[in-house]
Scaffold this active site. Structure first.
Site, PDB file in Angstrom:
ATOM      1  N   GLY A  91       0.742  -1.257   0.102  1.00 29.51           N
ATOM      2  CA  GLY A  91       0.036  -0.064   0.076  1.00 29.51           C
ATOM      3  C   GLY A  91       0.724   1.242  -0.068  1.00 29.51           C
ATOM      4  CD  GLU A 148       1.105  -9.264   2.069  1.00 28.22           C
ATOM      5  OE1 GLU A 148       0.169  -8.473   1.827  1.00 28.22           O
ATOM      6  OE2 GLU A 148       0.789 -10.242   2.529  1.00 28.22           O
ATOM      7  NE  ARG A 170      -3.436   2.268 -10.785  1.00 30.16           N
ATOM      8  CZ  ARG A 170      -3.288   3.457 -10.556  1.00 30.16           C
ATOM      9  NH1 ARG A 170      -2.794   4.439 -11.391  1.00 30.16           N
ATOM     10  NH2 ARG A 170      -3.795   3.771  -9.398  1.00 30.16           N
ATOM     11  CE1 TYR A 178      -9.204   0.255  -8.572  1.00 31.34           C
ATOM     12  CE2 TYR A 178      -7.058   0.875  -9.823  1.00 31.34           C
ATOM     13  CZ  TYR A 178      -7.941   0.081  -9.035  1.00 31.34           C
ATOM     14  OH  TYR A 178      -7.545  -1.360  -8.904  1.00 31.34           O
ATOM     15  CB  CYS A 194     -17.829   1.586 -27.963  1.00 35.64           C
ATOM     16  SG  CYS A 194     -17.254   1.412 -29.537  1.00 35.64           S
TER      17      CYS A 194
HETATM   18  C1  LIG Z   1      -2.890  -5.519  -3.684  1.00 36.22           C
HETATM   19  C2  LIG Z   1      -2.210  -6.095  -2.565  1.00 36.22           C
HETATM   20  C3  LIG Z   1      -0.854  -5.660  -2.068  1.00 36.22           C
HETATM   21  C4  LIG Z   1      -0.225  -4.758  -2.616  1.00 36.22           C
HETATM   22  O1  LIG Z   1      -0.605  -3.352  -2.640  1.00 36.22           O
HETATM   23  P1  LIG Z   1       0.264  -2.075  -3.129  1.00 36.22           P
HETATM   24  O2  LIG Z   1      -0.610  -0.896  -3.197  1.00 36.22           O
HETATM   25  O3  LIG Z   1       0.449  -2.411  -4.916  1.00 36.22           O
HETATM   26  O4  LIG Z   1       1.503  -2.267  -2.616  1.00 36.22           O
HETATM   27  C5  LIG Z   1      -0.489  -6.116  -0.867  1.00 36.22           C
HETATM   28  N1  LIG Z   1      -1.199  -7.106   0.058  1.00 36.22           N
HETATM   29  C6  LIG Z   1      -2.625  -7.399  -0.426  1.00 36.22           C
HETATM   30  C7  LIG Z   1      -3.040  -8.644   0.300  1.00 36.22           C
HETATM   31  C8  LIG Z   1      -3.064  -6.836  -1.441  1.00 36.22           C
HETATM   32  O5  LIG Z   1      -4.345  -7.195  -1.781  1.00 36.22           O
END
Ligand SMILES: *Cc1c(COP(=O)(O)O)cnc(C)c1O
Length: 404
Positions: free
Chosen positions: A233, A268, A307, A311, A338
């Protein structure tokens, strides 16, 4: 990736040359940028020494996954397909974590057979299924439980995941109950508390709150968690004046947390590692002039890069070849699909451009190709990687005959 004189380059190869050779729309990645991103990320968290599990949904090209593996990262996967692909890319099973609210029986069974590092369960029902498979296989399965810490990540509503109204993870109350259950189970080994509160997070404050909640909850469980998986994130800047997450502050918050809780941290990251390693080169098919607007109709569309349509995300658009003649008029960059949402960006001015010329859509390495589709029966674009002055086609352009 930068301009050299008038032309935009990916490392030492001009985008004009790439387009001529491989046609458009074309995804191009820079290996050097990827390597630097991972090194920088690691340097920010040196003392923590986290396990970095790259979020495969952000970019699942196998050649990219191999490079990421060689840079010593693991993977965070959310489906059987992603799991099979990271195994094919050679990522060590003990560096794979499996997330997702709807893992099916066969997906869980597959992950359990492969002995991956962690299955991060997101509900009581899922936990019971994992337990059942463990019992059948007479195995003790390493799991994490994903907490929904009920925190507003102050990001786009569509990419927030850590508020109680979001489908992800379990509440604190449920978490405590599941911990009790897992500790008594003969088929489960509870190793991890996991969270992921959303994407494109710019402020350290939501992370600070999240760590507080985790800290409090771990105390209440009186359980020794071997891992705390903090998810991804981390926000990056898509616009020139956009801020990005201050990793230094985040690092010090985590160090403070680790003084009270000794455990291995898992991250992650997806976007923060891969987004700015990629561009999308596109050709202008037509320019349609209205009284107060120029529609620049590109050969790239929302099926190539979703994207903006999905969003309302903004990606900078720059010319492949710069000139100094600026036109002060509204330019709307759109695709041929379209749908009225098939537009990338509206600007108040742009340099003089003509039909047949090339433009570049920036920072598309994350959630670009991985979100692409065949909508309007358009073929998927090609992907190339520039590494050590060499061009590798890491995915060839889909042929119409493949989809008709
Ligand atoms: C999408 C996701 C991420 C990665 O998020 P980023 O914003 O790309 O860093 C990490 N963990 C989980 C569980 C996710 O669903």
């Amino acid at each position: 990736m930068q301009y050299k004189k008038k032309n935009f380059y990916v490392e030492n190869i001009s985008t004009e040359k790439l387009a001529r050779k491989f046609n458009t729309p074309l995804y191009c990645y820079s290996y050097l940028k990827l390597k630097n991103n991972i090194i920088n990320f690691k340097n920010h968290f040196k003392k923590i020494n986290p396990l970095i599990c790259f979020s495969v949904k952000s970019n699942s090209n196998i050649k990219i996954l191999r490079e990421i593996k060689n840079l010593d990262c693991g993977a965070d996967v959310v489906s059987m397909g992603e799991m099979m692909k990271v195994l094919k890319a050679g990522i060590n099973t003990k560096k794979i974590v499996f997330s997702g609210v709807g893992k099916t029986y066969s997906e869980l069974e597959y992950a359990i057979n492969k002995n991956i590092l962690l299955i991060n369960v997101e509900s009581r029902s899922e936990l019971l299924v994992v337990e059942k498979i463990g019992k059948l296989k007479k195995k003790k399965i390493d799991i994490g439980i994903r907490l929904n810490p009920n925190i507003n990540a102050k990001t786009l509503q569509q990419i927030s995941t850590g508020k109680k109204e979001n489908k992800f993870g379990v509440t604190e109350k449920e978490f405590l109950k599941l911990v009790k259950h897992a500790k008594l189970s003969k088929s489960l080994k509870l190793k991890c508390l996991s969270v992921h509160i959303g994407s494109q997070i710019f402020s350290h404050k939501p992370y600070e709150k999240m760590l507080k909640v985790i800290d409090k909850l771990i105390k209440q469980t009186n359980h020794k968690f071997e891992f705390v998986d903090l998810g991804g994130g981390m926000g990056i800047s898509y616009e020139k004046n956009n801020k990005k997450l201050n990793l230094k502050i985040y690092n010090s918050l985590i160090n403070k947390f680790l003084k009270k809780n000794s455990c291995k941290i898992i991250f992650e990251p997806g976007r923060s590692i891969i987004a700015d390693t990629g561009i999308l080169i596109s050709k202008i098919i037509y320019i349609k002039k209205n009284k107060n607007k120029n529609f620049v109709i590109l050969d790239a569309a929302m099926n190539d890069l979703m994207r903006p349509a999905l969003y309302g995300a903004k990606h900078q658009i720059i010319p492949s070849k710069k000139n100094k003649k600026i036109t002060n008029k509204i330019f709307e960059f759109v695709g041929p699909i379209c749908e009225s949402t098939d537009k990338f960006l509206t600007t108040k001015k742009f340099q003089n451009i003509r039909e047949g010329e090339l433009i570049i859509i920036c920072d598309v390495g994350a959630y670009g190709m991985s979100l692409s589709s065949n909508y309007n029966l358009r073929t998927l674009p090609a992907e190339i990687l520039v590494k050590n002055s060499k061009i590798q086609v890491i995915k060839s352009r889909q042929k119409l005959s493949d989809i008709i």
